[in-house]
Design a protein around this motif. Structure first.
Motif, PDB file in Angstrom:
ATOM      1  N   MET A   1      28.750  37.701  48.385  1.00 53.01           N
ATOM      2  CA  MET A   1      28.311  38.975  47.831  1.00 53.01           C
ATOM      3  C   MET A   1      27.874  38.765  46.392  1.00 53.01           C
ATOM      4  O   MET A   1      28.524  38.062  45.633  1.00 53.01           O
ATOM      5  N   ALA A   2      26.802  39.382  45.994  1.00 51.10           N
ATOM      6  CA  ALA A   2      26.316  39.246  44.631  1.00 51.10           C
ATOM      7  C   ALA A   2      27.267  39.923  43.667  1.00 51.10           C
ATOM      8  O   ALA A   2      28.114  40.718  44.052  1.00 51.10           O
ATOM      9  N   VAL A  30      34.093  45.409  34.755  1.00 54.57           N
ATOM     10  CA  VAL A  30      33.630  44.032  34.709  1.00 54.57           C
ATOM     11  C   VAL A  30      32.606  43.810  35.819  1.00 54.57           C
ATOM     12  O   VAL A  30      32.599  44.518  36.823  1.00 54.57           O
ATOM     13  N   GLU A  31      31.738  42.822  35.595  1.00 53.05           N
ATOM     14  CA  GLU A  31      30.812  42.368  36.624  1.00 53.05           C
ATOM     15  C   GLU A  31      31.423  41.122  37.255  1.00 53.05           C
ATOM     16  O   GLU A  31      31.744  40.158  36.558  1.00 53.05           O
ATOM     17  N   ALA A  32      31.607  41.135  38.570  1.00 52.78           N
ATOM     18  CA  ALA A  32      32.276  40.011  39.228  1.00 52.78           C
ATOM     19  C   ALA A  32      31.786  39.866  40.652  1.00 52.78           C
ATOM     20  O   ALA A  32      31.296  40.826  41.269  1.00 52.78           O
ATOM     21  N   THR A  33      31.921  38.663  41.183  1.00 50.87           N
ATOM     22  CA  THR A  33      31.626  38.430  42.595  1.00 50.87           C
ATOM     23  C   THR A  33      32.890  38.674  43.406  1.00 50.87           C
ATOM     24  O   THR A  33      34.012  38.754  42.870  1.00 50.87           O
ATOM     25  N   LEU A  34      32.717  38.770  44.715  1.00 48.00           N
ATOM     26  CA  LEU A  34      33.863  38.950  45.589  1.00 48.00           C
ATOM     27  C   LEU A  34      34.804  37.746  45.491  1.00 48.00           C
ATOM     28  O   LEU A  34      36.034  37.906  45.486  1.00 48.00           O
ATOM     29  N   VAL A  47      43.166  31.546  35.885  1.00 47.97           N
ATOM     30  CA  VAL A  47      41.841  32.013  36.273  1.00 47.97           C
ATOM     31  C   VAL A  47      40.958  32.238  35.042  1.00 47.97           C
ATOM     32  O   VAL A  47      41.415  32.670  33.997  1.00 47.97           O
ATOM     33  N   SER A  48      39.699  31.885  35.193  1.00 46.10           N
ATOM     34  CA  SER A  48      38.731  32.131  34.129  1.00 46.10           C
ATOM     35  C   SER A  48      37.704  33.122  34.663  1.00 46.10           C
ATOM     36  O   SER A  48      37.818  33.604  35.781  1.00 46.10           O
ATOM     37  N   GLY A  49      36.713  33.412  33.861  1.00 49.65           N
ATOM     38  CA  GLY A  49      35.683  34.310  34.322  1.00 49.65           C
ATOM     39  C   GLY A  49      35.935  35.757  33.914  1.00 49.65           C
ATOM     40  O   GLY A  49      36.671  36.032  32.954  1.00 49.65           O
ATOM     41  N   PRO A  50      35.349  36.708  34.625  1.00 45.30           N
ATOM     42  CA  PRO A  50      35.375  38.111  34.183  1.00 45.30           C
ATOM     43  C   PRO A  50      36.769  38.738  34.160  1.00 45.30           C
ATOM     44  O   PRO A  50      36.979  39.735  33.466  1.00 45.30           O
ATOM     45  N   PHE A  51      37.729  38.159  34.902  1.00 46.38           N
ATOM     46  CA  PHE A  51      39.077  38.728  34.940  1.00 46.38           C
ATOM     47  C   PHE A  51      40.063  38.033  33.998  1.00 46.38           C
ATOM     48  O   PHE A  51      41.263  38.319  34.037  1.00 46.38           O
ATOM     49  N   ARG A  52      39.589  37.157  33.165  1.00 39.22           N
ATOM     50  CA  ARG A  52      40.494  36.322  32.368  1.00 39.22           C
ATOM     51  C   ARG A  52      41.357  37.142  31.409  1.00 39.22           C
ATOM     52  O   ARG A  52      42.443  36.706  31.014  1.00 39.22           O
TER      53      ARG A  52
END
Length: 427
Positions: A1-2, A30-34, A47-52
């Motif tokens: 999913m995008a 936040v913008e995140a993938t599934l 975890v890194s990325g948009p939920f960090r």
């Protein structure tokens, strides 16, 4: 999913310690993938990325209103995997559906949808639904702040109500049901609902079914939008975040809202034709004014009329045979005690109807008790009065207090009828 956006908020935001609803205006986005969501949801501390920045043990996340046509624009074959024809809607599929994904604790504040009725299919995990009938609207203390088109919110945290501030809420008749994978819930028009995820990952698909009443409802929504935007913008022209839901991305200028209102009224007459005149007759009865509608509109799902009939299950099954099928299980009005975490489909005593034997069915409603109209009218007055906790001589009327009166659903309905009546006289 995008990548797509979703709301994140503290898991204690609507727990037993909080008495205010958790509106989306107070959430982070936040913008995140599934894949990123699932990784975070597995509670991986590194975890890194948009939920960090969001500790999984302290926050929940929810992606809602994700339309299939946008998510799967390059994979349109998936539309055929969502089939609503079992409920009397041949040809309706994923193209008219939305996807909802959440972590445990994710929830939507109590609200009603202005348009249509709703079919909800539970794909993964369980969700607990708290539902209240439309006639209990005065006891739910409706508000349009934050503003979101077609959503009327309740001021109450229904899982931990502040009865000192909202004393009429105890009169509201709660219906609860836990929706499990493979089951479908039918939410009739204008039923209030608060929905919470009670499993680590929940996935739902829903489809809003258009109704004949939506033509007038769009006029009512246009009136609401114009008044809310005008007054709140005048109050603070530089800050919309406090009152405009993040899901509202359209321009809110007065010029745009005027076009929107005129378009809604024109669409009403385009649908019914100039010969379909709405006669609104105001007549005085014991000092009170009653608004009479003569629309002769077919109700796809008529909830209010059933409230005056003491229906038996057999009668309900017979009426429900079209379009939602005969296999319905009644759920009777529930007590106010918290439901069991492992409860099944029969937690609520509602006049809600859900599937059994693994089949997918819906929900209908009938009411055992009748209420006098004066009780609801008194509740509206008490609802407004209860919003202030200071002495009468110190009462401060805010813009939001005024809007709670001006755009109360009962008021906008009358205004819409008067607008339509005035327009019809000029045709």
């Amino acid at each position: 999913m995008a990548a797509d956006s979703g709301a994140i908020t503290n898991e204690d935001s609507e727990s037993g310690e909080e008495e205010a609803p958790q509106f989306e205006t107070t959430c982070s986005y936040v913008e995140a993938t599934l894949e990123e969501f699932l990784t975070w949801n597995c509670d991986r501390s590194s975890v890194s990325g948009p939920f960090r920045d969001y500790d999984h043990s302290k926050f929940w996340a929810y992606a809602d209103y994700k339309y299939f046509v946008s998510l799967f624009e390059d994979k349109t074959d998936i539309f055929q995997d969502v089939i609503w024809s079992d409920f009397g809607f041949p040809g309706r599929n994923g193209q008219e559906s939305t996807l909802w994904i959440g972590s445990m604790g994710a929830h939507t504040p109590c609200h009603l949808d202005s348009y249509g009725c709703n079919l909800v299919f539970q794909v993964q995990g369980r969700k607990r639904w708290h539902l209240f009938p439309p006639e209990d609207t005065p006891f739910l203390y409706p508000t349009r702040i934050p503003y979101e088109e077609s959503s009327v919110f309740s001021k109450i945290n229904v899982v931990n109500p502040d009865l000192k501030r909202f004393p009429q809420f105890w009169k509201a008749r709660r219906h609860m049901v836990t929706l499990s994978p493979g089951q479908v819930l039918f939410v009739p028009r204008h039923w209030w609902h608060y929905v919470e995820s009670i499993d680590p990952v929940t996935v739902s698909i829903n489809s809003w079914i258009e109704l004949e009443e939506d033509h007038q409802a769009r006029v009512e929504e246009a009136i609401t939008r114009m008044l809310v935007c005008a007054l709140k913008t005048a109050e603070n022209p530089h800050d919309t975040r406090a009152w405009l839901n993040p899901t509202e991305v359209e321009e809110t200028s007065h010029e745009v809202n005027c076009r929107y209102l005129n378009g809604a009224v024109s669409a009403f007459f385009d649908h019914y034709g100039t010969s379909k005149v709405v006669e609104t007759q105001a007549q005085s009865t014991n000092g009170e004014y009653v608004i009479k509608e003569e629309l002769n509109m077919h109700n796809h799902v008529e909830v209010e009329q059933t409230s005056n009939h003491n229906l038996t299950l057999g009668t309900v099954k017979q009426e429900a045979a079209s379009p939602f099928g005969p296999d319905l299980v009644p759920v009777i009005p529930c007590s106010q005690e918290p439901p069991s975490e492992t409860g099944g489909m029969f937690e609520s005593d509602g006049e809600d109807f859900v599937g059994k034997n693994g089949k997918r069915f819906g929900k209908l409603h009938y009411t055992k008790r009748q209420r006098m109209m004066s009780e609801s009218e008194n509740a509206v007055v008490e609802q407004i009065a209860s919003n202030s906790t200071v002495a009468p001589s110190q009462t401060f009327i805010s813009t939001d207090d005024l809007l709670d009166c001006l755009v109360n659903p009962q008021v906008t309905k009358i205004v819409a009828q008067l607008l339509i009546q005035g327009r019809s006289l000029r045709l």
